[in-house]
Design an enzyme around this catalytic site. Structure first.
Site, PDB file in Angstrom:
ATOM      1  N   GLU A 197      -0.580  -6.309   2.188  1.00 54.92           N
ATOM      2  CA  GLU A 197      -0.431  -5.118   3.033  1.00 54.92           C
ATOM      3  C   GLU A 197      -1.023  -5.420   4.402  1.00 54.92           C
ATOM      4  O   GLU A 197      -2.114  -5.966   4.495  1.00 54.92           O
ATOM      5  CB  GLU A 197      -1.137  -3.914   2.386  1.00 54.92           C
ATOM      6  N   ASP A 236       9.321  -3.596  -1.164  1.00 56.58           N
ATOM      7  CA  ASP A 236       9.529  -2.156  -1.004  1.00 56.58           C
ATOM      8  C   ASP A 236       9.302  -1.890   0.489  1.00 56.58           C
ATOM      9  O   ASP A 236       8.200  -1.546   0.911  1.00 56.58           O
ATOM     10  CB  ASP A 236       8.515  -1.405  -1.888  1.00 56.58           C
ATOM     11  N   LYS A 277       3.470   1.122  -6.721  1.00 57.67           N
ATOM     12  CA  LYS A 277       4.331   0.180  -7.447  1.00 57.67           C
ATOM     13  C   LYS A 277       3.540  -1.044  -7.906  1.00 57.67           C
ATOM     14  O   LYS A 277       3.845  -1.617  -8.952  1.00 57.67           O
ATOM     15  CB  LYS A 277       5.531  -0.213  -6.582  1.00 57.67           C
ATOM     16  N   ALA A 286       0.831  -1.213   0.000  1.00 54.13           N
ATOM     17  CA  ALA A 286       0.000   0.000   0.000  1.00 54.13           C
ATOM     18  C   ALA A 286       0.866   1.264   0.000  1.00 54.13           C
ATOM     19  O   ALA A 286       1.956   1.251   0.577  1.00 54.13           O
ATOM     20  CB  ALA A 286      -0.901   0.004   1.221  1.00 54.13           C
ATOM     21  N   PRO A 287       0.395   2.346  -0.612  1.00 52.93           N
ATOM     22  CA  PRO A 287      -0.920   2.514  -1.249  1.00 52.93           C
ATOM     23  C   PRO A 287      -1.027   1.955  -2.668  1.00 52.93           C
ATOM     24  O   PRO A 287      -2.079   2.061  -3.283  1.00 52.93           O
ATOM     25  CB  PRO A 287      -1.098   4.034  -1.259  1.00 52.93           C
ATOM     26  N   GLY A 288       0.036   1.365  -3.195  1.00 53.27           N
ATOM     27  CA  GLY A 288      -0.130   0.640  -4.448  1.00 53.27           C
ATOM     28  C   GLY A 288       0.483   1.290  -5.673  1.00 53.27           C
ATOM     29  O   GLY A 288       0.252   0.828  -6.793  1.00 53.27           O
ATOM     30  N   CYS A 309      13.023   3.766   0.867  1.00 57.35           N
ATOM     31  CA  CYS A 309      13.209   5.207   0.627  1.00 57.35           C
ATOM     32  C   CYS A 309      14.106   5.763   1.728  1.00 57.35           C
ATOM     33  O   CYS A 309      13.889   6.861   2.225  1.00 57.35           O
ATOM     34  CB  CYS A 309      11.890   5.954   0.493  1.00 57.35           C
TER      35      CYS A 309
HETATM   36  N1  SAM Z   1       5.175  -0.071  -2.308  1.00 53.41           N
HETATM   37  C1  SAM Z   1       4.234   0.907  -1.799  1.00 53.41           C
HETATM   38  C2  SAM Z   1       3.878   1.860  -2.920  1.00 53.41           C
HETATM   39  O1  SAM Z   1       4.672   2.035  -3.852  1.00 53.41           O
HETATM   40  O2  SAM Z   1       2.785   2.441  -2.879  1.00 53.41           O
HETATM   41  C3  SAM Z   1       4.762   1.606  -0.576  1.00 53.41           C
HETATM   42  C4  SAM Z   1       5.084   0.650   0.535  1.00 53.41           C
HETATM   43  S1  SAM Z   1       5.539   1.445   2.050  1.00 53.41           S
HETATM   44  C5  SAM Z   1       7.202   1.847   1.762  1.00 53.41           C
HETATM   45  C6  SAM Z   1       5.653   0.074   3.126  1.00 53.41           C
HETATM   46  C7  SAM Z   1       4.325  -0.563   3.470  1.00 53.41           C
HETATM   47  O3  SAM Z   1       4.594  -1.764   4.190  1.00 53.41           O
HETATM   48  C8  SAM Z   1       3.407   0.249   4.374  1.00 53.41           C
HETATM   49  O4  SAM Z   1       2.161   0.397   3.739  1.00 53.41           O
HETATM   50  C9  SAM Z   1       3.275  -0.597   5.635  1.00 53.41           C
HETATM   51  O5  SAM Z   1       2.001  -0.512   6.234  1.00 53.41           O
HETATM   52  C10 SAM Z   1       3.538  -1.983   5.079  1.00 53.41           C
HETATM   53  N2  SAM Z   1       4.016  -2.999   6.057  1.00 53.41           N
HETATM   54  C11 SAM Z   1       4.851  -2.822   7.103  1.00 53.41           C
HETATM   55  N3  SAM Z   1       5.106  -3.990   7.712  1.00 53.41           N
HETATM   56  C12 SAM Z   1       4.408  -4.946   7.022  1.00 53.41           C
HETATM   57  C13 SAM Z   1       4.270  -6.357   7.157  1.00 53.41           C
HETATM   58  N4  SAM Z   1       4.882  -7.021   8.141  1.00 53.41           N
HETATM   59  N5  SAM Z   1       3.489  -7.018   6.291  1.00 53.41           N
HETATM   60  C14 SAM Z   1       2.850  -6.349   5.284  1.00 53.41           C
HETATM   61  N6  SAM Z   1       2.950  -5.002   5.116  1.00 53.41           N
HETATM   62  C15 SAM Z   1       3.716  -4.320   5.967  1.00 53.41           C
END
Ligand code: SAM
Length: 297
Positions: free
Chosen positions: A143, A186, A125, A121-123, A237
């Site tokens: 997510e 990510d 990628k 999330a938020p998606g 990031c």
């Molecule tokens: N790839 C996303 C995008 O481009 O929109 C952004 C991802 S963001 C850097 C990291 C995400 O990992 C967050 O939404 C967070 O809630 C989620 N997250 C953190 N720990 C997690 C876990 N153990 N399992 C699944 N999701 C997790």
């Protein structure tokens, strides 16, 4: 020391430990600059050429990006102006930083492949992965956070990203009998690449360590879920070595997986990093970002 540097004193010392004073000053200059809005034309709905015409017709001026015909730089335009455009409402464009467009390009999804976007999330990628293979890969988007999961579902729907199975779950508890041709991790991170003057970060060693511990767990889990011969991208990031090179070194040790060297695209501003990986320096145009390609043998 100015107000911004004072608030970010702990982050500055982490950066100085990684890169020294001179490079840290460049990184802080990047934090202080105001980046233009950038967007991705959604190839599930329009070609890049159609995107150019649609943006022109809607009255927007823009610059193109050499390494990706679907990326556009919208100087002098506020996000709100784009939010209220038909192109945005119809999911034909997605506001996304240039750096965050890199991992899906390096993962290079193909028709028929099974792909896991592990923390999705938020998606931005996930939808880019779907766009890159014309919606023809079998993508699973995971997510953990319920509210962010709703935004993921909304974005998948709006962008027309079909054949994506979205699951709201802690990725660490995904069933180990699942396996994927490709994985994008990510990872959640300190965000040390995306600090800007109006949003002081207060990133310190304790927080970075907490992020690194979770990143290592997620990366080890990803390696279990990746098929033999499969490829994955690990990205953050963050520009801190503890969350990037160190996490990779620890997680890959004894795993049977290795870093597959990648070439940075021309024109990317780079920070020194572990061999074969790419660390983008925060600048007037780019957020700080790290990515590595991993192959499981
Ligand atoms: N790839 C996303 C995008 O481009 O929109 C952004 C991802 S963001 C850097 C990291 C995400 O990992 C967050 O939404 C967070 O809630 C989620 N997250 C953190 N720990 C997690 C876990 N153990 N399992 C699944 N999701 C997790």
């Amino acid at each position: 020391m100015g107000g911004f540097d004072k608030v970010n004193e702990a982050l500055r010392s982490l950066l100085v430990a990684d890169y020294g004073e001179e490079i840290t000053n460049y990184v802080f200059a990047g934090y202080a600059s105001v980046r233009p809005v950038t967007l991705r034309v959604n190839s599930l709905k329009m070609t890049a050429e159609e995107g150019i015409i649609a943006l022109q017709t809607a009255g927007f001026s823009f610059e193109t990006v050499d390494w990706y015909p679907y990326a556009f730089i919208m100087r002098g335009i506020r996000e709100e102006q784009l939010w209220h455009s038909t192109l945005f409402e119809e999911g034909k464009i997605y506001l996304q930083s240039l750096s965050s467009m890199l991992p899906p390009l390096y993962l290079c999804p193909k028709e028929g492949e099974s792909i896991l976007d592990m923390t999705a999330a938020p998606g931005g990628k996930t939808t880019q992965l779907a766009a890159l293979c014309g919606g023809k890969a079998l993508i699973t988007a995971c997510e953990r956070d319920k509210n962010r999961f709703q935004r993921l579902l909304f974005n998948l729907g709006r962008q027309g990203a079909g054949r994506v199975t979205a699951i709201c779950k802690d990725a660490l508890s995904l069933d180990d009998c699942m396996s994927f041709d490709k994985i994008l991790l990510d990872a959640p991170c300190s965000g040390s690449g995306t600090v800007f003057s109006e949003k002081p970060a207060r990133i310190d060693a304790v927080y970075v360590e907490k992020c690194a511990v979770l990143q290592e767990k997620l990366l080890k889990k990803a390696l279990k879920l990746l098929k033999k011969g499969g490829e994955m991208i690990y990205s953050t990031c963050s520009v801190l070595k503890r969350e990037n090179g160190d996490v990779l070194t620890k997680a890959l040790k004894g795993s049977g997986a290795r870093i597959e060297p990648v070439e940075p695209f021309d024109g990317l501003p780079l920070l020194p990093c572990i061999e074969g990986t790419v660390c983008v320096m925060p600048t007037e145009l780019y957020e700080g970002f790290f990515l590595a390609k991993i192959v499981k043998e």
